[in-house]
Motif scaffolding. Sequence first.
Motif, short mmCIF file in Angstrom:
data_model
loop_
_atom_site.label_atom_id
_atom_site.label_comp_id
_atom_site.label_asym_id
_atom_site.label_seq_id
_atom_site.Cartn_x
_atom_site.Cartn_y
_atom_site.Cartn_z
N GLN A 1 0.83 -1.21 0.00
CA GLN A 1 0.00 0.00 0.00
C GLN A 1 0.85 1.25 0.00
O GLN A 1 0.50 2.26 -0.63
N SER A 2 1.98 1.20 0.69
CA SER A 2 2.88 2.35 0.69
C SER A 2 3.45 2.60 -0.71
O SER A 2 3.50 3.74 -1.18
N LEU A 3 3.86 1.52 -1.38
CA LEU A 3 4.37 1.67 -2.76
C LEU A 3 3.29 2.18 -3.70
O LEU A 3 3.53 3.06 -4.54
N GLN A 4 2.10 1.63 -3.59
CA GLN A 4 1.02 2.02 -4.50
C GLN A 4 0.59 3.46 -4.28
O GLN A 4 0.34 4.19 -5.24
N SER A 5 0.49 3.88 -3.03
CA SER A 5 0.07 5.26 -2.77
C SER A 5 1.11 6.27 -3.26
O SER A 5 0.77 7.33 -3.81
N THR A 6 2.41 5.94 -3.07
CA THR A 6 3.47 6.84 -3.55
C THR A 6 3.48 6.92 -5.07
O THR A 6 3.61 8.01 -5.65
N ALA A 7 3.32 5.77 -5.74
CA ALA A 7 3.30 5.77 -7.21
C ALA A 7 2.05 6.45 -7.75
O ALA A 7 2.09 7.06 -8.84
N LEU A 8 0.94 6.37 -7.04
CA LEU A 8 -0.28 7.01 -7.50
C LEU A 8 -0.14 8.53 -7.52
O LEU A 8 -0.66 9.20 -8.43
N LYS A 9 0.57 9.08 -6.53
CA LYS A 9 0.78 10.53 -6.52
C LYS A 9 1.63 10.96 -7.73
O LYS A 9 1.33 11.97 -8.37
N VAL A 10 2.67 10.17 -8.04
CA VAL A 10 3.49 10.48 -9.21
C VAL A 10 2.66 10.34 -10.49
O VAL A 10 2.77 11.17 -11.41
N PHE A 11 1.84 9.32 -10.57
CA PHE A 11 0.99 9.10 -11.74
C PHE A 11 0.03 10.26 -11.95
O PHE A 11 -0.14 10.76 -13.09
N ASP A 12 -0.60 10.73 -10.88
CA ASP A 12 -1.55 11.85 -11.01
C ASP A 12 -0.85 13.12 -11.44
O ASP A 12 -1.38 13.89 -12.28
N SER A 13 0.33 13.37 -10.90
CA SER A 13 1.06 14.59 -11.31
C SER A 13 1.49 14.53 -12.77
O SER A 13 1.42 15.54 -13.48
N GLU A 14 1.90 13.35 -13.25
CA GLU A 14 2.28 13.23 -14.66
C GLU A 14 1.07 13.34 -15.58
O GLU A 14 1.16 13.90 -16.67
N GLN A 15 -0.04 12.83 -15.17
CA GLN A 15 -1.24 12.94 -15.99
C GLN A 15 -1.75 14.37 -16.09
O GLN A 15 -2.33 14.77 -17.10
N CYS A 16 -1.54 15.13 -15.02
CA CYS A 16 -1.95 16.54 -15.07
C CYS A 16 -1.09 17.32 -16.06
O CYS A 16 -1.58 18.24 -16.74
N VAL A 17 0.18 16.98 -16.15
CA VAL A 17 1.08 17.68 -17.09
C VAL A 17 0.81 17.25 -18.52
O VAL A 17 0.66 18.10 -19.43
N CYS A 18 0.72 15.94 -18.76
CA CYS A 18 0.51 15.43 -20.12
C CYS A 18 -0.36 14.19 -20.07
O CYS A 18 0.14 13.08 -19.79
N PRO A 19 -1.66 14.31 -20.28
CA PRO A 19 -2.54 13.13 -20.26
C PRO A 19 -2.18 12.15 -21.37
O PRO A 19 -2.28 12.47 -22.56
N GLN A 20 -1.74 10.97 -21.01
CA GLN A 20 -1.29 9.99 -21.98
C GLN A 20 -2.43 9.32 -22.73
O GLN A 20 -2.24 8.85 -23.86
N ARG A 21 -3.60 9.26 -22.14
CA ARG A 21 -4.71 8.60 -22.82
C ARG A 21 -5.09 9.35 -24.09
O ARG A 21 -5.32 8.76 -25.15
N ALA A 22 -5.15 10.69 -24.00
CA ALA A 22 -5.47 11.49 -25.18
C ALA A 22 -4.37 11.41 -26.22
O ALA A 22 -4.63 11.37 -27.43
#
Length: 571
Positions: A185-206
């Motif tokens: 859970q510690s690894l997942q929560s830390t990676a989720l914060k990085v994932f959200d910040s990267e998606q805000c800069v450049c949404p990869q799905r679009a």
Amino acid sequence: MNALVALCHFCELHGPRTLFCTEAVHPPSPSPQQPGSAIPCDRDREADREGEGLTMRANSSATQRAEMCEGCRALPVSHPGFVSVDSETGIRYLSHQHPRQPQLFSVVRQACVRSLSCEVCPGREGPIFFGDEQHGFVFSHTFFIKDSLARGFQRWYSIVVVAMDRIYLINSWPFLLRHLRLTIQSLQSTALKVFDSEQCVCPQRAVRMNGAFSPAVFPHQRSGNAARSLTSLTQHTNLWASLHSSFSWLLKACGSRLTEKLLEGAPTEDTLVLIERQTEQEEEMIGWDGAEEGGSKPQPSQSDSMQGTDFQCDDGRQEDLPGPKFKSLRHLRQVLGASDFRQLAWHVLMGNQVIWRSADPGLIQSAFNVLKALLPVGCVRAIPYSPQYEEAYRCNFLGLSPDVVIPAHVSSSEFSVLVDVLNAERGCVNPVDDYILSLYHFNISSTNNQPVDKGPTLLNKIEVALSNENLSVEVVSLCLLCLKEEWMNKVKVLFKFSKVDGRGKEDTQKILALLGATGPGEEDNVRLLKFWMTGLSKTYKSHLMTAVRGGERTLSHYCMRPSISVSKQLE
């Protein structure tokens, strides 16, 4: 713990790979010093440690160095790894990308491949157990880590615990699951914060939806995104040092949690019941963790929490409470008096509800702590202190505050006894010079007042031991333990004879006479035996039922064989 913990990753280019593993290295057993041999100095030990580091580096660099990408490599080739030394036991915990020994490398490699390919639980995320005697047994927990550049926006990881002892690893399942989930859970929560910040800069799905797809260009596009390390996914600079600390503590704690004890015979019923209760508590904690993850965690009542944690009236917790306390059964008998103590002990042995009402929780808990020694552990259900009355089916030891009103049906019942602890009047003369009697006065009330000359045989023997001043408190405790074991054996015989075999009343009466439960106090003896049946462990009951069913199947098998042979002869 003779095990190994490893973090594994499924690389999109190279498949399953071991990223990080921690193993315990036990100190060599001291050998007798030979005449003329040199004593190893600290410099030699340092050389051995450097040699181990070189061995680890050689193993890590020699294993497919050319095929390693950034996602497959945890530590640089020049990194010596991590070492932690347990000062108490001398055990060293070594962490590197691969184990030191080639045999362990093969075992961990196979466990890594199986945990990330065929040995997965439904949903591909969660714990699973697999293995064999040759390659070891594995506790594996697979999980996903968010990655904005990965296929499906997530990467697949697993943490495996490899050991050769199957029983030990299965018994450690609740402990490993609870603590590995915290790490995951510690690894997942830390990676989720990085994932959200990267998606805000450049949404990869679009970007992927608008980009042109070409079969020729696809492998080159994927190769650039596949090589991404766990450090970059979590932005944790000390990730591997943190995992080393976590895995090292896990190996140490799991190894010291279960210990082997030399038993001079079969385990007692109290031991089996304590093991079963500990297992139930661990399973409940796992269920609570799952409910908390799902967002629906029930809130327990105060009485539930007390009943679940204080069924033994822990001595250590008792010492934390201020105020006077009962030290032993003999001390309690001296304070209450022989007559009142006999009445109270009779209710305890018969399984009636014992209610203490006082403003001093420590005094009540100390009383329950000494009274529970009269019963098997399986018959003790205690709520040390409650702001409201609890029914008898929930507890047979109940502590209440002075302002709690006892219901009328309980006060008039012959299956309960009430002990009111009142403040002693100033200037009163105590028959026994005791600090508790200088503070409190005890009033015992019950509608069922037994004659002094009657009672179960066990109570009479306990009274003889307590009244003998030549016996110390330790000797009385051992005597009480032997008496309980004697009557628990009688309970087992009666349970097998009446409940399992289903014998009638006449046969039951004969077995009671054989057990020495008839004669004076026969009614109380039978009632005590029936109550103590509820304290038998589930393990013993299931063992009896399994043995009886197996015997019936064997008997029916042998009974059918003559008829089959006769039919063959007739043919």
